[in-house]
Enzyme design. Structure first.
Site, PDB file in Angstrom:
ATOM      1  N   HIS A  85       0.813  -1.210   0.000  1.00  0.00           N
ATOM      2  CA  HIS A  85       0.000   0.000   0.000  1.00  0.00           C
ATOM      3  C   HIS A  85       0.855   1.273   0.000  1.00  0.00           C
ATOM      4  O   HIS A  85       0.341   2.377  -0.238  1.00  0.00           O
ATOM      5  CB  HIS A  85      -0.920   0.006   1.229  1.00  0.00           C
ATOM      6  N   ASP A 128      -2.172   2.342  -4.487  1.00  0.00           N
ATOM      7  CA  ASP A 128      -3.405   2.757  -3.813  1.00  0.00           C
ATOM      8  C   ASP A 128      -4.504   1.729  -4.061  1.00  0.00           C
ATOM      9  O   ASP A 128      -4.407   0.887  -4.959  1.00  0.00           O
ATOM     10  CB  ASP A 128      -3.855   4.123  -4.331  1.00  0.00           C
TER      11      ASP A 128
END
Length: 506
Positions: free
Chosen positions: A477, A481
């Site tokens: 992450h 995204d």
């Protein structure tokens, strides 16, 4: 003729070092590249090898001295250039050698042959001796396998460099050896030497605890300043010698909060159960797998997103062309080529899934080196198919088949498992219905495939039975995204549910 021994290049911005240990003393005979002394800088320990064969004539920089780059450390009288003292001693030496030669009349003729650790691969510095196929006294042919070494990822077989008799084993099973270390000695004459009578296990005797070893002067100074005793510092120098870096590490560890234990202590086991247990040391491969997977969890901000794919069209296309495909290309048409193609297609649209973090930079890869996870008897390995985005279905299937077989046989090289940019893991072959794969660092994405299972689905308002597969994308992450991860998985789903999109590049 004498040769000077000077301080080597110590590294960028490092201008001086401390002479920590001399392994030789004046008058000792030395071979080319044999270690003479050890220097200690602010950051690393540097060993100084002998540039020539001969005798150590003079030591200029004693232990504890601080020396600069290219400073003179010692001088070596090269072999054949005898000094005055050596000339004086030659008569008695010759006499003793003549006496010894009569005792050695039955010794084998010809020079002994050293069996060395072969090249292990890029960045691999040590291995474990897993199996000896021969024992001391056995006759071996040239290129006959003597032993097998196990590195972090692959097994390496060591062949005999010459025909003869295995006279001595220096590294028994279970011992750890460095790259280019000596494993054994062969006698080409076919006669075992007297050294073979000594048990090979002697080679595996533990190193000195360091209690009687003189520590580096700089280490003693810092220990005195910090109020530390030698028992509080783990020495990493030769024979357990405590170096400056060891003391600094101990000081840092004492100042830092104690880390949480890696695992909970093992619960007590009843005596009747303990007798039925079997304790087996983890292989180096399994230790590496455990370490890397834990590093991935600790380093990456790992998250997994899921979707499902209707495999009807892929299965129909495969059934229609699999016989023609195998007849023309000599390899079976499987599902992996479809998934590889679909991932390459999706990675072009979502390039961050094919990227990695390097410090404060994100490195985007304009190519796809596809890692294909494969289970082997010794553990999970990930061979890499390079430039998979430029390959045809047939080329992908051939590469997967060939590398899968080499993986199962333990024949993969280190180069074949390095440089991957994205990974596919197929747990469906083992019956897995759903899982969350762990990233293969430094990659930012891994796709998990699962079992194809018939399930009722609503198609155009009607319930139909369709072959469905759950897909799982684990991603970092920090780079990817949520929108990018979901988009990637949707593009893979679309390409598999309508394979014609791959041909049209849609």
């Amino acid at each position: 003729m004498s040769t000077e021994v000077r301080v080597p290049t110590l590294g960028e911005s490092v201008t001086e070092a401390t002479v920590a240990t001399w392994f030789k003393k004046p008058g000792d005979t030395v071979a080319v590249d044999e270690m003479l002394c050890e220097l200690e800088t602010d950051k690393v320990t540097v060993e100084v090898p002998s540039p020539v064969a001969g005798k150590l004539a003079e030591i200029v920089a004693a232990e504890g001295d601080t020396v600069g780059v290219d400073a003179l450390l010692a001088s070596i009288a090269e072999a054949g250039a005898a000094g005055p003292e050596e000339t004086k001693a030659k008569a008695s030496v010759a006499k003793s050698e003549a006496t010894a030669s009569s005792d050695d009349a039955d010794a084998p003729s010809g020079d002994a042959v050293d069996v060395m650790v072969p090249t292990l691969g890029e960045s691999v510095t040590e291995a474990t001796v897993s199996t000896w196929f021969k024992k001391v006294g056995d006759t071996v042919a040239q290129d006959e396998m003597l032993c097998e070494l196990e590195t972090d990822k692959v097994s390496v077989e060591v062949p005999a460099p010459a025909a003869g008799v295995l006279t001595e084993i220096l590294a028994p099973e279970g011992s750890t050896v460095e790259a280019s270390a000596k494993l054994a000695i062969l006698s080409p004459s076919g006669t075992a030497t007297a050294s073979a009578a000594a048990p090979a296990a002697a080679a595996s005797e533990p190193k000195s605890s360091g209690k009687d070893v003189e520590n580096a002067p700089s280490a003693n100074k810092i220990m005195a300043e910090k109020g530390l005793s030698a028992d509080q510092v783990a020495g990493t120098g030769r024979d357990g010698r405590i170096m400056k870096a060891d003391v600094l590490k101990a000081v840092t560890s004492a100042a830092a909060p104690a880390p949480a234990p890696a695992a909970a202590p093992r619960a007590p086991v009843a005596a009747e159960d303990a007798s039925r247990e079997e304790r087996v040391k983890m292989t180096r491969l399994r230790q590496t797998i455990a370490r890397r997977l834990k590093e991935a969890q600790n380093t990456a901000a790992m998250l997994t997103t899921y979707n499902e794919v209707d495999m009807t069209e892929v299965m129909a296309l495969r059934n229609q062309y699999k016989d023609m495909f195998e007849k023309k290309h000599g390899v079976r048409l499987g599902f992996m080529s479809f998934f590889t193609k679909a991932c390459c297609h999706a990675l072009k649209e979502v390039p961050e899934v094919n990227a990695e973090i390097d410090g404060t930079d994100i490195v985007y890869k304009n190519f796809v080196h596809m890692g294909v996870a494969a289970g082997t008897p010794t553990g999970l390995v990930v061979p890499v198919i390079r430039d998979a985005d430029q390959m045809s279905f047939a080329e992908i299937e051939k590469a997967i088949s060939e590398k899968g077989k080499r993986a199962r046989d333990g024949k993969l090289s280190m180069a074949e498992m390095q440089g991957g940019t994205f990974t596919i893991s197929n747990g469906g072959v083992y019956g897995s219905l759903m899982s969350s794969p762990i990233l293969n660092p430094p990659q930012s994405g891994i796709l998990g495939m699962h079992k194809i299972q018939d399930r009722p689905m609503v198609i155009n308002g009607e319930i139909k039975i369709r072959p469905m597969m759950y897909l799982a994308l684990s991603y970092d992450h920090r780079v990817v995204d949520g929108k990018g991860a979901v988009t990637f998985l949707v593009r893979v789903k679309e390409a598999l549910e309508d394979p014609r999109r791959l041909l049209m590049d849609l």
